[in-house]
Design an enzyme around this catalytic site. Structure first.
Site, PDB file in Angstrom:
ATOM      1  N   ASP A  34       0.725  -1.457  -0.657  1.00 25.97           N
ATOM      2  CA  ASP A  34       0.141   0.002  -0.029  1.00 25.97           C
ATOM      3  C   ASP A  34       0.919   1.688   0.322  1.00 25.97           C
ATOM      4  O   ASP A  34       2.353   1.133   0.042  1.00 25.97           O
ATOM      5  CB  ASP A  34      -1.355   0.367   1.217  1.00 25.97           C
ATOM      6  CG  ASP A  34      -2.344  -0.835   1.111  1.00 25.97           C
ATOM      7  OD1 ASP A  34      -2.566  -1.286  -0.031  1.00 25.97           O
ATOM      8  OD2 ASP A  34      -3.041  -1.145   1.936  1.00 25.97           O
ATOM      9  N   LYS A  56      -3.630   3.214  -2.549  1.00 30.97           N
ATOM     10  CA  LYS A  56      -5.022   4.085  -2.742  1.00 30.97           C
ATOM     11  C   LYS A  56      -4.419   4.969  -1.856  1.00 30.97           C
ATOM     12  O   LYS A  56      -4.026   5.823  -0.520  1.00 30.97           O
ATOM     13  CB  LYS A  56      -5.360   2.995  -2.187  1.00 30.97           C
ATOM     14  CG  LYS A  56      -6.128   2.203  -2.606  1.00 30.97           C
ATOM     15  CD  LYS A  56      -7.247   1.717  -1.490  1.00 30.97           C
ATOM     16  CE  LYS A  56      -7.416  -0.218  -1.818  1.00 30.97           C
ATOM     17  NZ  LYS A  56      -8.417  -0.890  -1.402  1.00 30.97           N
ATOM     18  N   MET A 170      -9.209   8.905   9.187  1.00 33.15           N
ATOM     19  CA  MET A 170      -9.630   9.551   8.093  1.00 33.15           C
ATOM     20  C   MET A 170     -10.654  10.542   8.166  1.00 33.15           C
ATOM     21  O   MET A 170     -11.927  11.260   7.562  1.00 33.15           O
ATOM     22  CB  MET A 170     -10.618   8.033   7.263  1.00 33.15           C
ATOM     23  CG  MET A 170      -9.549   6.975   6.768  1.00 33.15           C
ATOM     24  SD  MET A 170     -10.273   5.908   6.256  1.00 33.15           S
ATOM     25  CE  MET A 170     -11.131   5.146   8.175  1.00 33.15           C
TER      26      MET A 170
END
Length: 258
Positions: A34, A56, A170
């Site tokens: 990632d 991502k 997030m």
């Protein structure tokens, strides 16, 4: 041997990889990694190991989750040992559960290798204990993103006063809305809050404030940043060890050069 390892790479500091995680990197024929992993961890791989980037970032996915699931199964069915290297812990906002479900459905052997989550590591490196006998006896790890606006209202209403400490993943983009909802549903506007950007790395930056002013104080910070809400944030002033350590190391390096 056909097998998939879903490995937590930790929060950023390469020294925080687990021994088992490191071994999974070393034995892999294929590594799917990632964006948020420390690239130094890839130095542990075999020279012939294949690397597949699955990065991502918000609104920009090089591979969809469905693509990643498909590749895990594809490589495993070729008889390869596959390591899926994920930032933090694979089962804490890492979508590791979805990948494990797909592997289980296809009857592909897999192992979960837990990692240190940024939710616990970033506050620790910022000098913020998530629990403390005098300040907090409960902590929740939560997402800053709700499925829709209707859910979000109830979501933050429930969280506002149910936990002493909130660790929010997030949530940077939604920070003004999160603060507004927490205040509206019962948290004092003077509640301490911190944002830790790129926690545990050499470029870590921590900004503190209150629910009423943090949006302005931290307006320059982007993802990845952990948000910590609660009285424990007050302890940072006394316990901020990592910045001091970095300053000492920098001073030592300059003295050697000099």
């Amino acid at each position: 041997m056909r097998k998939v390892y879903l490995v937590g790479a930790g929060p950023g500091d390469p020294d925080l990889i687990t021994v088992k995680g490191m071994k999974a990197i070393q034995k892999a024929d294929v590594i799917l990694y990632d964006r948020l992993i420390n690239k130094e961890l890839l130095d542990y791989k075999k020279s012939e190991a294949e690397l597949v980037y699955c990065g991502k970032s918000p609104n920009n996915h090089s591979l969809t989750q469905e693509d990643i699931n498909r590749l895990l199964c594809k490589f495993a069915n070729q008889g390869k040992t596959v390591t899926r290297l994920k930032g933090g812990d694979p089962f804490i906002f890492g979508r590791g559960g979805e990948e494990a479900e797909e592997l289980a459905l296809k009857k592909i052997p897999f192992e979960i290798v837990p990692g240190i989550s940024s939710g616990s590591a970033a506050p620790a490196y910022a000098g913020i204990p998530l629990t403390h006998r005098d300040y907090s006896s409960s902590v929740a790890f939560v997402s800053g993103v709700a499925k829709n606006d209707a859910d979000a209202e109830e979501y933050w209403k429930h969280l506002a006063k149910s936990m002493d400490t909130l660790c929010i993943y997030m949530g940077v983009k939604q920070l003004p809305d999160i603060c507004d909802k927490l205040i509206r549903h019962g948290r004092s506007s003077d509640t301490p809050i911190a944002l830790v950007h790129w926690g545990t790395t050499k470029v870590q930056e921590t900004v503190t404030g209150t629910l009423s002013n943090i949006t302005q104080e931290a307006k320059h910070l982007k993802n990845p940043s952990m948000i910590i809400v609660g009285e424990v944030v007050r302890l940072r002033e006394k316990l901020q060890w990592f910045e001091q350590l970095t300053l000492e190391e920098d001073s030592s390096a300059k003295a050697v050069v000099g």
